[in-house]
Scaffold this motif. Sequence first.
Motif, PDB file in Angstrom:
ATOM      1  N   PHE A  60      -9.595 -38.743   1.369  1.00 58.50           N
ATOM      2  CA  PHE A  60      -8.188 -38.730   1.746  1.00 58.50           C
ATOM      3  C   PHE A  60      -7.892 -40.006   2.539  1.00 58.50           C
ATOM      4  O   PHE A  60      -8.782 -40.635   3.122  1.00 58.50           O
ATOM      5  CB  PHE A  60      -7.833 -37.498   2.578  1.00 58.50           C
ATOM      6  CG  PHE A  60      -8.220 -37.608   4.033  1.00 58.50           C
ATOM      7  CD1 PHE A  60      -7.320 -38.092   4.981  1.00 58.50           C
ATOM      8  CD2 PHE A  60      -9.489 -37.251   4.455  1.00 58.50           C
ATOM      9  CE1 PHE A  60      -7.682 -38.216   6.310  1.00 58.50           C
ATOM     10  CE2 PHE A  60      -9.854 -37.366   5.787  1.00 58.50           C
ATOM     11  CZ  PHE A  60      -8.952 -37.841   6.720  1.00 58.50           C
ATOM     12  N   ILE A  61      -6.647 -40.377   2.536  1.00 57.78           N
ATOM     13  CA  ILE A  61      -6.162 -41.492   3.335  1.00 57.78           C
ATOM     14  C   ILE A  61      -4.776 -41.129   3.843  1.00 57.78           C
ATOM     15  O   ILE A  61      -3.998 -40.487   3.133  1.00 57.78           O
ATOM     16  CB  ILE A  61      -6.142 -42.805   2.527  1.00 57.78           C
ATOM     17  CG1 ILE A  61      -5.872 -43.995   3.442  1.00 57.78           C
ATOM     18  CG2 ILE A  61      -5.132 -42.749   1.401  1.00 57.78           C
ATOM     19  CD1 ILE A  61      -6.096 -45.339   2.761  1.00 57.78           C
ATOM     20  N   LEU A  80      -0.527 -49.101   8.329  1.00 54.78           N
ATOM     21  CA  LEU A  80      -1.681 -48.749   9.154  1.00 54.78           C
ATOM     22  C   LEU A  80      -2.236 -47.445   8.603  1.00 54.78           C
ATOM     23  O   LEU A  80      -1.529 -46.430   8.586  1.00 54.78           O
ATOM     24  CB  LEU A  80      -1.285 -48.600  10.618  1.00 54.78           C
ATOM     25  CG  LEU A  80      -0.647 -49.817  11.286  1.00 54.78           C
ATOM     26  CD1 LEU A  80      -0.166 -49.467  12.686  1.00 54.78           C
ATOM     27  CD2 LEU A  80      -1.630 -50.981  11.344  1.00 54.78           C
ATOM     28  N   GLU A  81      -3.502 -47.457   8.160  1.00 56.91           N
ATOM     29  CA  GLU A  81      -4.050 -46.294   7.462  1.00 56.91           C
ATOM     30  C   GLU A  81      -5.471 -45.998   7.926  1.00 56.91           C
ATOM     31  O   GLU A  81      -6.252 -46.914   8.248  1.00 56.91           O
ATOM     32  CB  GLU A  81      -4.047 -46.528   5.947  1.00 56.91           C
ATOM     33  CG  GLU A  81      -2.653 -46.678   5.361  1.00 56.91           C
ATOM     34  CD  GLU A  81      -2.658 -46.972   3.883  1.00 56.91           C
ATOM     35  OE1 GLU A  81      -1.795 -46.444   3.159  1.00 56.91           O
ATOM     36  OE2 GLU A  81      -3.532 -47.750   3.446  1.00 56.91           O
ATOM     37  N   TYR A  82      -5.779 -44.714   7.933  1.00 56.17           N
ATOM     38  CA  TYR A  82      -7.129 -44.231   8.207  1.00 56.17           C
ATOM     39  C   TYR A  82      -7.572 -43.399   7.023  1.00 56.17           C
ATOM     40  O   TYR A  82      -6.790 -42.598   6.487  1.00 56.17           O
ATOM     41  CB  TYR A  82      -7.161 -43.397   9.487  1.00 56.17           C
ATOM     42  CG  TYR A  82      -8.494 -42.709   9.711  1.00 56.17           C
ATOM     43  CD1 TYR A  82      -9.567 -43.397  10.266  1.00 56.17           C
ATOM     44  CD2 TYR A  82      -8.672 -41.382   9.347  1.00 56.17           C
ATOM     45  CE1 TYR A  82     -10.795 -42.779  10.458  1.00 56.17           C
ATOM     46  CE2 TYR A  82      -9.895 -40.751   9.541  1.00 56.17           C
ATOM     47  CZ  TYR A  82     -10.959 -41.452  10.090  1.00 56.17           C
ATOM     48  OH  TYR A  82     -12.168 -40.838  10.268  1.00 56.17           O
ATOM     49  N   GLY A  83      -8.832 -43.579   6.602  1.00 54.74           N
ATOM     50  CA  GLY A  83      -9.299 -42.843   5.438  1.00 54.74           C
ATOM     51  C   GLY A  83     -10.752 -42.420   5.547  1.00 54.74           C
ATOM     52  O   GLY A  83     -11.504 -42.873   6.425  1.00 54.74           O
ATOM     53  N   HIS A  84     -11.122 -41.547   4.622  1.00 49.92           N
ATOM     54  CA  HIS A  84     -12.490 -41.027   4.564  1.00 49.92           C
ATOM     55  C   HIS A  84     -12.822 -40.721   3.116  1.00 49.92           C
ATOM     56  O   HIS A  84     -11.993 -40.170   2.375  1.00 49.92           O
ATOM     57  CB  HIS A  84     -12.614 -39.757   5.415  1.00 49.92           C
ATOM     58  CG  HIS A  84     -13.882 -39.004   5.178  1.00 49.92           C
ATOM     59  ND1 HIS A  84     -13.944 -37.867   4.411  1.00 49.92           N
ATOM     60  CD2 HIS A  84     -15.145 -39.241   5.616  1.00 49.92           C
ATOM     61  CE1 HIS A  84     -15.192 -37.430   4.379  1.00 49.92           C
ATOM     62  NE2 HIS A  84     -15.940 -38.245   5.105  1.00 49.92           N
ATOM     63  N   ARG A 125     -16.036 -43.794   6.630  1.00 38.67           N
ATOM     64  CA  ARG A 125     -14.756 -43.698   7.320  1.00 38.67           C
ATOM     65  C   ARG A 125     -14.248 -45.122   7.529  1.00 38.67           C
ATOM     66  O   ARG A 125     -15.030 -46.022   7.853  1.00 38.67           O
ATOM     67  CB  ARG A 125     -14.889 -42.972   8.656  1.00 38.67           C
ATOM     68  CG  ARG A 125     -15.455 -41.560   8.505  1.00 38.67           C
ATOM     69  CD  ARG A 125     -15.588 -40.861   9.842  1.00 38.67           C
ATOM     70  NE  ARG A 125     -16.264 -39.579   9.692  1.00 38.67           N
ATOM     71  CZ  ARG A 125     -15.663 -38.444   9.348  1.00 38.67           C
ATOM     72  NH1 ARG A 125     -14.353 -38.458   9.142  1.00 38.67           N
ATOM     73  NH2 ARG A 125     -16.342 -37.340   9.224  1.00 38.67           N
ATOM     74  N   PHE A 126     -12.956 -45.308   7.368  1.00 40.82           N
ATOM     75  CA  PHE A 126     -12.440 -46.677   7.435  1.00 40.82           C
ATOM     76  C   PHE A 126     -11.024 -46.704   7.987  1.00 40.82           C
ATOM     77  O   PHE A 126     -10.279 -45.727   7.926  1.00 40.82           O
ATOM     78  CB  PHE A 126     -12.480 -47.348   6.053  1.00 40.82           C
ATOM     79  CG  PHE A 126     -11.685 -46.646   4.994  1.00 40.82           C
ATOM     80  CD1 PHE A 126     -10.363 -46.978   4.743  1.00 40.82           C
ATOM     81  CD2 PHE A 126     -12.269 -45.638   4.232  1.00 40.82           C
ATOM     82  CE1 PHE A 126      -9.635 -46.338   3.757  1.00 40.82           C
ATOM     83  CE2 PHE A 126     -11.545 -44.988   3.236  1.00 40.82           C
ATOM     84  CZ  PHE A 126     -10.223 -45.331   3.005  1.00 40.82           C
ATOM     85  N   PHE A 127     -10.681 -47.884   8.524  1.00 38.52           N
ATOM     86  CA  PHE A 127      -9.339 -48.165   9.033  1.00 38.52           C
ATOM     87  C   PHE A 127      -8.855 -49.443   8.367  1.00 38.52           C
ATOM     88  O   PHE A 127      -9.618 -50.398   8.185  1.00 38.52           O
ATOM     89  CB  PHE A 127      -9.355 -48.332  10.549  1.00 38.52           C
ATOM     90  CG  PHE A 127      -8.030 -48.765  11.118  1.00 38.52           C
ATOM     91  CD1 PHE A 127      -7.009 -47.846  11.347  1.00 38.52           C
ATOM     92  CD2 PHE A 127      -7.797 -50.108  11.417  1.00 38.52           C
ATOM     93  CE1 PHE A 127      -5.790 -48.247  11.856  1.00 38.52           C
ATOM     94  CE2 PHE A 127      -6.580 -50.515  11.937  1.00 38.52           C
ATOM     95  CZ  PHE A 127      -5.574 -49.590  12.157  1.00 38.52           C
ATOM     96  N   HIS A 162     -11.927 -52.125   8.682  1.00 41.31           N
ATOM     97  CA  HIS A 162     -13.197 -51.808   9.342  1.00 41.31           C
ATOM     98  C   HIS A 162     -13.780 -50.549   8.705  1.00 41.31           C
ATOM     99  O   HIS A 162     -13.107 -49.515   8.637  1.00 41.31           O
ATOM    100  CB  HIS A 162     -12.996 -51.582  10.841  1.00 41.31           C
ATOM    101  CG  HIS A 162     -14.282 -51.328  11.572  1.00 41.31           C
ATOM    102  ND1 HIS A 162     -14.766 -50.058  11.796  1.00 41.31           N
ATOM    103  CD2 HIS A 162     -15.186 -52.187  12.105  1.00 41.31           C
ATOM    104  CE1 HIS A 162     -15.903 -50.135  12.448  1.00 41.31           C
ATOM    105  NE2 HIS A 162     -16.180 -51.417  12.651  1.00 41.31           N
ATOM    106  N   TYR A 163     -15.025 -50.665   8.217  1.00 40.93           N
ATOM    107  CA  TYR A 163     -15.701 -49.555   7.550  1.00 40.93           C
ATOM    108  C   TYR A 163     -16.887 -49.080   8.392  1.00 40.93           C
ATOM    109  O   TYR A 163     -17.621 -49.896   8.960  1.00 40.93           O
ATOM    110  CB  TYR A 163     -16.210 -49.978   6.171  1.00 40.93           C
ATOM    111  CG  TYR A 163     -15.111 -50.190   5.163  1.00 40.93           C
ATOM    112  CD1 TYR A 163     -14.699 -49.164   4.324  1.00 40.93           C
ATOM    113  CD2 TYR A 163     -14.476 -51.434   5.054  1.00 40.93           C
ATOM    114  CE1 TYR A 163     -13.679 -49.348   3.409  1.00 40.93           C
ATOM    115  CE2 TYR A 163     -13.449 -51.635   4.141  1.00 40.93           C
ATOM    116  CZ  TYR A 163     -13.067 -50.585   3.321  1.00 40.93           C
ATOM    117  OH  TYR A 163     -12.060 -50.781   2.403  1.00 40.93           O
ATOM    118  N   SER A 164     -17.026 -47.752   8.460  1.00 36.36           N
ATOM    119  CA  SER A 164     -18.151 -47.145   9.187  1.00 36.36           C
ATOM    120  C   SER A 164     -18.909 -46.235   8.223  1.00 36.36           C
ATOM    121  O   SER A 164     -18.579 -45.051   8.073  1.00 36.36           O
ATOM    122  CB  SER A 164     -17.644 -46.333  10.390  1.00 36.36           C
ATOM    123  OG  SER A 164     -16.957 -47.167  11.303  1.00 36.36           O
TER     124      SER A 164
END
Length: 415
Positions: A60-61, A80-84, A125-127, A162-164
Amino acid sequence: MQVRLFALLVYITSTHGTAHGQPPRITEDDYKWGAGVNTGIPVLWGDMSSFSKGDIYLGFIAGAQGEYRLNRLAGVSLTLEYGHSKIGSYSYSSGFYLNTQGVTSYYPPGNGPAVTYDQLYGNIRFFSAGVHLDLNIGRLLLPGLNPARWRLDLSPAIYLQHYSPTIYYKADHTQYTDGSLPRRINLGLGGGAGIRYRITPRIDLQYRMEFIWISNPYFDGIDCFSFPGSNMSWTNSVGLIYRIDGPRKPGKSGRKTPAKSGPSDGLRDSPWQQPKSGEGIENEPYPYRPAWQNVQAETVSGPETPDFPKSLPAIYFDDDAPISIDSVKYCNELSIIVNTAKARPERQIVINGYTYHTGEGAVSERVDHCVAMYNYLVAHGIDPKRITFGRIGAATEQERYNFIERSRRVEVVLK
């Protein structure tokens, strides 16, 4: 939960301003600023992929979007987005080996434990923050598209990301890699396309598709000798965009402004002054068209006959064009108006102007409609002393949601 939030946003914004029975109406010209939310599904490609051997991982994002329109064809936006998302091995790479430092080898390494790709999966997980140049290609490629309802954008963009990532065992979902690979901020290049539909005067429903090249060889938590260009993401998202009111300033719309001279016509809320006889007509693009002379005489035989028009036809203005009367499109209607006015020289002519929105630019636009009709009548032989302006108002409630022509009109009345 996301569906409930969207429904709540639609309800709040669609009912905004209706307490006094006058919901705000925003034209395509007036709209400058916008803000909204998006949610969707990301697909990742790297040394592993969301479409893996035996598994399809759908993440999802979600994020926010702000935008500013430079003109009708271009604008800029910030997302501005956060995703997984999760990733797994391809069919061809399922036999590759990965050690606990995240380094790949094609054969069993001799210096430590290693596990084949098909026993592992990645959790990422990423931003992402993106700056987009939104080009409204719908106006160029689809001229018949209603610009007050539909919009088709092509949006090249640059991203800061940025990716984690973390690699896990499939069997028990315990962590496998030690996370020693660098986790750094990287640039992304790409863009996408989007289509929007205006569901209320203030809200757009948006679908957007984006492709991004990821300039980070370790974004998936794996150090491999693969080609760097294979690190990509593909996102499909839907969202709601709230259109913030930004009415035109008088004199900045690019339309002609009538001369400010002569006695006032009593338009209490209007900055316009009625021009003197012949003033401002020579600059108006209204060629003399004798087509009105072809109307049958019965049309103007008098109010005592059934053929006399009990109400004159309205003249409408397109939302996506400068304010001027289309004498070709409305040839028959203009013929009736001019012919009737000439057949009754003893009667006064009242011009009423309407539009569908409110705000600072609304009064000016309604007056512009009346002025266009005034100039046309005078240019076709009507004595300007007979002409006055009547109602300068908004459209009726029934007409408010016909966003292009129905509400933007003038009506001529003989008294």
